[in-house]
Motif scaffolding. Sequence first.
Motif, PDB file in Angstrom:
ATOM      1  N   VAL A  12     158.526 -22.481 -60.807  1.00 31.21           N
ATOM      2  CA  VAL A  12     159.722 -21.694 -61.138  1.00 31.21           C
ATOM      3  C   VAL A  12     160.663 -21.642 -59.944  1.00 31.21           C
ATOM      4  CG1 VAL A  12     160.531 -19.344 -61.592  1.00 31.21           C
ATOM      5  CG2 VAL A  12     158.678 -20.321 -62.971  1.00 31.21           C
ATOM      6  N   LEU A  13     160.098 -21.422 -58.770  1.00 30.00           N
ATOM      7  CA  LEU A  13     160.941 -21.365 -57.577  1.00 30.00           C
ATOM      8  C   LEU A  13     161.605 -22.709 -57.308  1.00 30.00           C
ATOM      9  CD1 LEU A  13     158.704 -19.185 -55.224  1.00 30.00           C
ATOM     10  CD2 LEU A  13     160.770 -18.495 -56.441  1.00 30.00           C
ATOM     11  N   ARG A  14     160.858 -23.757 -57.579  1.00 23.53           N
ATOM     12  CA  ARG A  14     161.398 -25.081 -57.296  1.00 23.53           C
ATOM     13  C   ARG A  14     162.530 -25.437 -58.253  1.00 23.53           C
ATOM     14  NH1 ARG A  14     160.514 -29.791 -59.466  1.00 23.53           N
ATOM     15  NH2 ARG A  14     158.784 -28.999 -60.714  1.00 23.53           N
ATOM     16  N   ILE A  15     162.288 -25.269 -59.533  1.00 23.99           N
ATOM     17  CA  ILE A  15     163.339 -25.721 -60.452  1.00 23.99           C
ATOM     18  C   ILE A  15     164.528 -24.765 -60.471  1.00 23.99           C
ATOM     19  CG2 ILE A  15     161.782 -27.119 -61.863  1.00 23.99           C
ATOM     20  CD1 ILE A  15     161.824 -25.103 -63.997  1.00 23.99           C
ATOM     21  N   GLU A  82     170.958 -15.004 -57.523  1.00 22.44           N
ATOM     22  CA  GLU A  82     171.098 -15.761 -58.770  1.00 22.44           C
ATOM     23  C   GLU A  82     169.937 -15.545 -59.759  1.00 22.44           C
ATOM     24  OE1 GLU A  82     173.610 -19.543 -57.803  1.00 22.44           O
ATOM     25  OE2 GLU A  82     171.811 -19.630 -56.557  1.00 22.44           O
ATOM     26  N   PRO A  83     169.774 -14.300 -60.232  1.00 25.18           N
ATOM     27  CA  PRO A  83     168.690 -14.003 -61.172  1.00 25.18           C
ATOM     28  C   PRO A  83     168.714 -14.891 -62.421  1.00 25.18           C
ATOM     29  CG  PRO A  83     169.732 -11.968 -60.429  1.00 25.18           C
ATOM     30  CD  PRO A  83     170.555 -13.091 -59.900  1.00 25.18           C
ATOM     31  N   ALA A  84     169.897 -15.226 -62.920  1.00 25.99           N
ATOM     32  CA  ALA A  84     169.972 -16.016 -64.160  1.00 25.99           C
ATOM     33  C   ALA A  84     169.236 -17.345 -64.028  1.00 25.99           C
ATOM     34  CB  ALA A  84     171.425 -16.255 -64.553  1.00 25.99           C
ATOM     35  N   LYS A  85     169.223 -17.890 -62.822  1.00 25.82           N
ATOM     36  CA  LYS A  85     168.532 -19.166 -62.631  1.00 25.82           C
ATOM     37  C   LYS A  85     167.022 -19.016 -62.779  1.00 25.82           C
ATOM     38  CE  LYS A  85     171.720 -21.868 -59.855  1.00 25.82           C
ATOM     39  NZ  LYS A  85     171.992 -22.425 -58.520  1.00 25.82           N
ATOM     40  N   LEU A  86     166.509 -17.824 -62.398  1.00 31.96           N
ATOM     41  CA  LEU A  86     165.073 -17.592 -62.561  1.00 31.96           C
ATOM     42  C   LEU A  86     164.728 -17.462 -64.035  1.00 31.96           C
ATOM     43  CD1 LEU A  86     164.346 -15.008 -59.719  1.00 31.96           C
ATOM     44  CD2 LEU A  86     163.681 -17.416 -59.798  1.00 31.96           C
ATOM     45  N   ILE A  87     165.610 -16.746 -64.764  1.00 37.00           N
ATOM     46  CA  ILE A  87     165.350 -16.575 -66.194  1.00 37.00           C
ATOM     47  C   ILE A  87     165.331 -17.943 -66.869  1.00 37.00           C
ATOM     48  CG2 ILE A  87     166.230 -15.552 -68.328  1.00 37.00           C
ATOM     49  CD1 ILE A  87     167.363 -13.255 -66.601  1.00 37.00           C
TER      50      ILE A  87
ATOM     51  N   PRO B  47     173.206 -27.047 -67.157  1.00 32.06           N
ATOM     52  CA  PRO B  47     171.770 -27.009 -66.889  1.00 32.06           C
ATOM     53  C   PRO B  47     171.498 -26.302 -65.547  1.00 32.06           C
ATOM     54  CG  PRO B  47     172.628 -29.273 -66.896  1.00 32.06           C
ATOM     55  CD  PRO B  47     173.793 -28.381 -67.007  1.00 32.06           C
ATOM     56  N   LEU B  48     170.989 -25.080 -65.628  1.00 31.22           N
ATOM     57  CA  LEU B  48     170.774 -24.287 -64.410  1.00 31.22           C
ATOM     58  C   LEU B  48     169.619 -24.815 -63.568  1.00 31.22           C
ATOM     59  CD1 LEU B  48     171.225 -20.733 -65.925  1.00 31.22           C
ATOM     60  CD2 LEU B  48     172.570 -21.658 -64.054  1.00 31.22           C
ATOM     61  N   ALA B  49     168.692 -25.522 -64.233  1.00 32.04           N
ATOM     62  CA  ALA B  49     167.508 -25.963 -63.491  1.00 32.04           C
ATOM     63  C   ALA B  49     167.820 -27.195 -62.652  1.00 32.04           C
ATOM     64  CB  ALA B  49     166.368 -26.255 -64.454  1.00 32.04           C
ATOM     65  N   GLN B  50     167.239 -27.195 -61.458  1.00 30.51           N
ATOM     66  CA  GLN B  50     167.423 -28.300 -60.509  1.00 30.51           C
ATOM     67  C   GLN B  50     166.908 -29.627 -61.040  1.00 30.51           C
ATOM     68  OE1 GLN B  50     168.416 -28.194 -56.935  1.00 30.51           O
ATOM     69  NE2 GLN B  50     169.463 -26.582 -58.047  1.00 30.51           N
ATOM     70  N   ASP B  51     165.842 -29.558 -61.859  1.00 33.91           N
ATOM     71  CA  ASP B  51     165.184 -30.804 -62.243  1.00 33.91           C
ATOM     72  C   ASP B  51     165.711 -31.360 -63.561  1.00 33.91           C
ATOM     73  OD1 ASP B  51     164.169 -28.848 -63.860  1.00 33.91           O
ATOM     74  OD2 ASP B  51     162.070 -29.492 -63.691  1.00 33.91           O
ATOM     75  N   ASP B  90     177.559 -30.113 -58.181  1.00 32.33           N
ATOM     76  CA  ASP B  90     176.213 -30.599 -57.838  1.00 32.33           C
ATOM     77  C   ASP B  90     176.295 -31.975 -57.206  1.00 32.33           C
ATOM     78  OD1 ASP B  90     174.964 -28.374 -58.878  1.00 32.33           O
ATOM     79  OD2 ASP B  90     174.636 -29.270 -60.854  1.00 32.33           O
ATOM     80  N   MET B  91     177.091 -32.844 -57.825  1.00 27.45           N
ATOM     81  CA  MET B  91     177.180 -34.214 -57.333  1.00 27.45           C
ATOM     82  C   MET B  91     177.767 -34.258 -55.926  1.00 27.45           C
ATOM     83  SD  MET B  91     175.774 -36.032 -59.588  1.00 27.45           S
ATOM     84  CE  MET B  91     176.207 -37.712 -59.146  1.00 27.45           C
ATOM     85  N   GLU B  92     178.577 -33.267 -55.634  1.00 25.08           N
ATOM     86  CA  GLU B  92     179.211 -33.226 -54.326  1.00 25.08           C
ATOM     87  C   GLU B  92     178.274 -32.625 -53.280  1.00 25.08           C
ATOM     88  OE1 GLU B  92     183.036 -31.327 -54.607  1.00 25.08           O
ATOM     89  OE2 GLU B  92     183.224 -31.336 -52.424  1.00 25.08           O
ATOM     90  N   THR B  93     177.508 -31.607 -53.680  1.00 26.97           N
ATOM     91  CA  THR B  93     176.799 -30.824 -52.663  1.00 26.97           C
ATOM     92  C   THR B  93     175.280 -30.900 -52.737  1.00 26.97           C
ATOM     93  OG1 THR B  93     176.828 -28.873 -54.075  1.00 26.97           O
ATOM     94  CG2 THR B  93     178.660 -29.117 -52.543  1.00 26.97           C
TER      95      THR B  93
END
Lengths: 130, 260, 661
Positions: A12-15, A82-87, B47-51, B90-93
């Motif tokens: 969760v922390l990673r993504i 950024e709590p929304a990112k955790l959700i 997409p909020l997730a990094q992956d 994202d693409m920039e930073t």
Amino acid sequence: MYTAEREMTENVLRISNVNTRKCMKCGKCSGACPAFDKMDIHPHQFVSMVEKGDIEGLMNSKTLWSCLSCFACVERCPRNVEPAKLIEAVRLSVIRKQGENRLKADDIPVLLDDELPQQAIVSAFRKFSK
Amino acid sequence: MIFSYYPGCTLKTKAKELDEYARKSAKVLGITLEELPDWQCCGAVYPLAQDEIATRLSSVRALVSAKDVDRDLVTLCSACHHVIKRVNHDMETNEDIRTKVNNYLELDEDYRGETNVVHYLELLRDVIGFDELRKKVINPLKGKKIGAYYGCLLLRPSKTMEFDNPENPTIMEDFIRAIGGDPVIYPYRNECCGGYIALNKKELTQERCNSIVASAIEKDADMLITACPLCMYNLDINSTEQKLPVYYFTELLAEALGVK
Amino acid sequence: MQKIGVFVCWCGSNIAATVDVKAVVDAVSHEPGVVYATDYQYMCSEGGQSQIRQAIKDFGLTGIVVCSCSPRMHESTFRKTAISAGLNPYMVEIANIREQCSWIHKDREDATEKAIILARTAVAKLNLNRPLTPGESPVVKRALVIGGGIAGIQSALDIAEAGYEVDIVEKSPTIGGKMAQLDKTFPTLDCAACILTPKMVDAASNENINLYTYSEVEDVSGFVGNFTVKIRKKARSINADICSGCGVCTEKCPSRKAKDEFNMGLSNRGAIYIPFAQAIPNVPVIDREQCIKFKTGKCGLCEMNCPAGAIDFKQQDELVERQYGAIIVATGFKPISLENFDEFSYSQCPDVITSLELERIMNAAGPTKGKLLRPSDNTPPRTMVFVQCVGSRDTSGCGKTYCSKICCMYTAKHAMLIKEKYPDIDVHVFYIDVRTPGKNFDEFYRRAVEEYGVNYIKGMVGKVAERNGKLLVQGSDLLADDQIIIEADMVVLATAIEPDESARNLATMLTASIDTNDFFTEAHPKLRPVESPTAGVYLSGVCQGPKDIPETVAQASAAAAKVIGLLAKDKLRSNPCVASSNEMLCNGCSTCENVCPYGAISYVSKEIRSAGKMEVRRVAEVNEAICQGCGACTVVCPSGAMDLKGFTNKQIMAEVDAICR
Ligand SMILES: Cc1cc2nc3c(=O)[nH]c(=O)nc-3n(C[C@H](O)[C@H](O)[C@H](O)COP(=O)(O)OP(=O)(O)OC[C@H]3O[C@@H](n4cnc5c(N)ncnc54)[C@H](O)[C@@H]3O)c2cc1C
Ligand code: SF4
Ligand code: SF4
Ligand code: SF4
Ligand code: SF4
């Protein structure tokens, strides 16, 4: 923490790319959140529970399906947490599992009305299904 | 002046007016909007997730396509603007995302966020200028008390969107003034309408929309304007207590410019 | 050939646990010049020092190396030891084998090896040391205080009391600072004016104190004991010598549009105004940007009505240049701008105010004559909400990362004062933490809760929205796990504070340092809290960091004590480690003059014998009283003529060689 729990937390922390330790528990996110009443675990608690590693508890929470991704919490947090990112990250941990989709194609027709824009359906699918 | 233009899916179906009036108005204002060839749906939510890489690709393709013709990319729907602007950021930073996306797309030259993403309102403010716009108005919307509804996606997170003051924006009010109307400033103009939650928690959307409409009515608005088809839908359908007519801002623009 | 003694300290186990001190003694005893080497548990103790003294006598040492802690810590100790044994203090070298060795290494072998290298480096340098004698410079027995708030006033009073002259330079038309704007003050709730104005009057009437109000420091040069400062006295457009302070002009002035700064813009003032009734000096000033006469050439009502004929539209800024022995910075603070915090609707709703604005509203001399009324419609509020930490403790880039320290206490004060005067008003305070350390401070806050029934809510406000003239304050109540909305009539924001905007510029002029928030930095956070790292420059009040009045006054007096200690000396010993030029090598190119930050270098024509002939050459000369020994000139000199005493090029090269050996 058990290994499985730790793995889930790390995932969760990673993504999410969120550092929960920055949170100073001020509650501004929960003071701003427009979906507060529809949540069982409120944004600031969500941050704390990730920090403690209780992902299991979060995966069963109503909050995942109530957050509007309105980014009020993100905008106003004084510590840039950024709590929304955790959700989002926990929600993904749920729907990425087989058979856990919240919104299925079959559900859609009853929800449709003449005016509903595609955008609504696409967003809901993106948020609630994989 | 020629700009690349990304209309988005909803503007091709339920929100045709938003698009149509934007194009007509642009013409009068001396702007050519050149629709990108074969653009794809942006996905409607960032997409909020990094992956999440796959869900970023359509935005990057649109951005690259604008870069190829060396033009700024104009967007109109708030959601598309939000997604494309943030993916561009994202693409920039974000080194990790940039590498993965570029590895996947195998472009001639890596994309690093070079394209400038401009919302139609920013085009009016920063490229044309509201003073210039005012000069082109032939049917000023005199006496119309118009509440601007910003919602979330244009403004937040402000550090990435860089659209306006996220808590006290002015761009739409300035726009309303330019087309001759009276802007009505009401405190809930940047509160969420509920967005996609309309599909699974209708009552939450209704609560949200009711408080937004009530706030605008309390400050004497006759109508609301928006840039987002989903906000339009929610404010219109999901306000159950009091009602206000809701328009796309481009419709009022076209009316003021006499091309409606 | 020097006769060198080496003394290796164990520092208890601080050094000895990681460094094999015996091995160091062994190794250095074979170094050239070393005639004696030993180790001891605590070299700085009386026992250690007497061993050094004894060795100097017994072996006729010409120099000593102490291998111990940082020279910052004990260099001066061992120099004194040397003096008492008849040795020149500049024949002492310290090898830092603690901070730079034992504390940062774990491996004993590595640490020992490094300690040996550090020790032999010091020996190599010492072999080239020459006895040095410090020069002397006179002390100008006058101090300058920049900023006339409570900090500056207190410092000035204390210095004047000790019998020295002090000038206060205050940029606004009156002294008093923020404290003059406050209503009552925690923790005792006495009225700010009652305790401040007597001090202001004292400052004005003390013959040792000279006030430059409506003035700014424009340039600072010189050094500790002898600063030269240029002060710009801005034109007040009033002849202060004949003005009687009657104030007729301020009543007659037809220009009424200017926002009254003293009332935080909650009322208007004339173009000619006296900031407040007890202002010092009690002389008006014309705001030329607002004055009709200055804008259009017409008006002059003040001039016509002034019974003393004191109005002078042609008055010019005046520049004065004065000498000072010491300078105190007391430039204070201001509340931050709230432009990044529009979720609290400060810019949109007049009934959302800052705490400093509330002070003015509560004050009998304020815009509402002390009645608590809403700015929007002048009605009394029934429900009030306070929000703490607005813009403080914020790492998002919108506010300040630090805690502003005073707001928890003044918010409790505000809440209590309101409850005392208007018991029917509901008072709510949103807080993240209540921070009230300090004598009688927590008791004070608890009184607000327990005696006065102020409702403290743990949580932060997310949004303030106006509806039908009421303010909907939406925030979280963390202890109840709830999101609440309070319908309030007024909202008060405990706004973060930041240093005055002049701090950065002033710091550059003074070569004093500031931190990333522009607060002036102290020489040592614990042991030298009122001194800046620049000799002769001292710090007083909030310009150094957030603090309340008791702390400000304590610091102000501490800074004054330091200044008095300095001014009490007739002469200051200067550092003998200064630059000097070898006139045989100097070619008069001016490179060193251009690079010297202190202006210590000048050129003279000298007759010099060269290759058997006498010729007149232009050569550099260093003013040893001004030179700070920074060494910049020695680096740029193209002919190698400049050298730094105590750190000659040869000495440095010898050290490098010793390290690389
Ligand atoms: C709302 C509020 C309520 C408070 N209530 C209390 C309380 O009840 N009790 C308490 O103990 N403390 C209280 N405080 C704190 C108190 O105000 C400060 O501790 C105190 O004013 C600090 O004094 P100072 O002299 O350091 O700074 P200041 O009062 O800011 O004075 C600095 C002076 O320097 C001048 N100046 C600035 N730059 C220059 C320059 N470059 N050249 C010349 N002059 C310059 C300024 O014009 C000013 O006159 C309160 C603060 C606030 C904001
Ligand atoms: S606003 Fe930010 S710091 Fe405050 S509780 Fe929420 S996540 Fe933590
Ligand atoms: S993004 Fe979600 S959690 Fe954050 S404020 Fe909006 S609804 Fe609440
Ligand atoms: S001359 Fe200027 S200061 Fe004097 S009364 Fe007229 S406007 Fe006021
Ligand atoms: S003193 Fe209190 S209100 Fe002020 S910043 Fe610190 S914790 Fe917040």
